[in-house]
Write a protein that holds these residues in place. Sequence first.
Motif, short mmCIF file in Angstrom:
data_model
loop_
_atom_site.label_atom_id
_atom_site.label_comp_id
_atom_site.label_asym_id
_atom_site.label_seq_id
_atom_site.Cartn_x
_atom_site.Cartn_y
_atom_site.Cartn_z
N ARG A 284 0.82 -1.20 0.00
CA ARG A 284 0.00 0.00 0.00
C ARG A 284 0.87 1.26 0.00
O ARG A 284 0.54 2.25 -0.68
CB ARG A 284 -0.92 0.00 1.21
CG ARG A 284 -1.97 1.12 1.24
CD ARG A 284 -2.92 0.99 0.08
NE ARG A 284 -3.68 -0.23 0.15
CZ ARG A 284 -4.84 -0.35 0.80
NH1 ARG A 284 -5.36 0.69 1.44
NH2 ARG A 284 -5.49 -1.49 0.79
N SER A 285 1.99 1.23 0.75
CA SER A 285 2.86 2.40 0.80
C SER A 285 3.53 2.64 -0.55
O SER A 285 3.62 3.79 -1.02
CB SER A 285 3.92 2.23 1.89
OG SER A 285 4.69 1.06 1.67
N LEU A 286 3.98 1.57 -1.20
CA LEU A 286 4.58 1.72 -2.53
C LEU A 286 3.54 2.21 -3.53
O LEU A 286 3.85 3.05 -4.38
CB LEU A 286 5.17 0.39 -3.00
CG LEU A 286 5.79 0.39 -4.41
CD1 LEU A 286 6.96 1.36 -4.48
CD2 LEU A 286 6.22 -1.02 -4.81
N GLN A 287 2.33 1.71 -3.41
CA GLN A 287 1.26 2.14 -4.31
C GLN A 287 1.04 3.64 -4.21
O GLN A 287 0.92 4.33 -5.23
CB GLN A 287 -0.03 1.41 -3.96
CG GLN A 287 -1.24 1.87 -4.77
CD GLN A 287 -2.54 1.35 -4.18
OE1 GLN A 287 -2.59 0.29 -3.57
NE2 GLN A 287 -3.59 2.11 -4.36
N LYS A 288 1.01 4.16 -2.98
CA LYS A 288 0.80 5.59 -2.80
C LYS A 288 1.94 6.40 -3.41
O LYS A 288 1.72 7.40 -4.10
CB LYS A 288 0.68 5.91 -1.31
CG LYS A 288 -0.61 5.42 -0.67
CD LYS A 288 -0.67 5.78 0.80
CE LYS A 288 -1.96 5.29 1.44
NZ LYS A 288 -2.01 5.61 2.88
N VAL A 289 3.19 5.97 -3.15
CA VAL A 289 4.34 6.69 -3.68
C VAL A 289 4.35 6.67 -5.21
O VAL A 289 4.53 7.72 -5.86
CB VAL A 289 5.66 6.08 -3.14
CG1 VAL A 289 6.87 6.70 -3.85
CG2 VAL A 289 5.77 6.31 -1.64
N VAL A 290 4.14 5.50 -5.80
CA VAL A 290 4.18 5.35 -7.26
C VAL A 290 3.08 6.18 -7.91
O VAL A 290 3.33 6.90 -8.89
CB VAL A 290 4.04 3.86 -7.65
CG1 VAL A 290 3.78 3.72 -9.14
CG2 VAL A 290 5.31 3.10 -7.27
#
Length: 204
Positions: free
Chosen positions: A41-47
């Motif tokens: 979820r954190s990578l999704q937000k950053v990307v």
Amino acid sequence: MMVSLELLGTPVLQHIILAYIALIASILLGIPLAILSLYSRSLQKVVMVMANLMQAVPTFAVVAFVVPLIGIGFWPAIIAILLRALLPIIKNTWVGLSSLDPALIASAEGIGLSQWEIIRYVRLPNAYPAIFAGVKFAAILANSVAILTAMIGSGGLGTVVFEGLAGVNMMKMMSGALPAIGIALFLDTSFGWLEKRMVPPGMK
């Protein structure tokens, strides 16, 4: 006057190399990022934030942005095109992968498929229509941005277009613009053909 076919050979080749290298790099980077974003979820937000940010910035500003960071020339142009083409690939791939029926995923897990096997045999095939839609849009973006990168020394058909504009020579400008349009049509047709070969009729 029109530019001779002999003189157009090098700009056309440079333009194709620019557009294709940047597009392939966008695909190789964007699809794995979308897959990884499914499980973080954190990578999704950053990307997604970074991709949306780059899309919100005007194309001219993206091209100008890379100059103070990495200079001018071929590779800075590749970076500028890549940044512009990433969003549709990442977003469409993520939507295609994440919108799958949960019951289908549960069935795949129930027969013992690993997460990688689920991605390869279940998620990706069902996401192909969305992925190809993103790739085709990214191809058009890459082709158009490759024209603008002539301002930072990338060469290609943009050089012919801008020389025509500077000299108020409409014929010369069209000599650069028409091959670029032809390349865009070829890219769209090529990916359309590949999509027909890879996507089962029932999924289109």
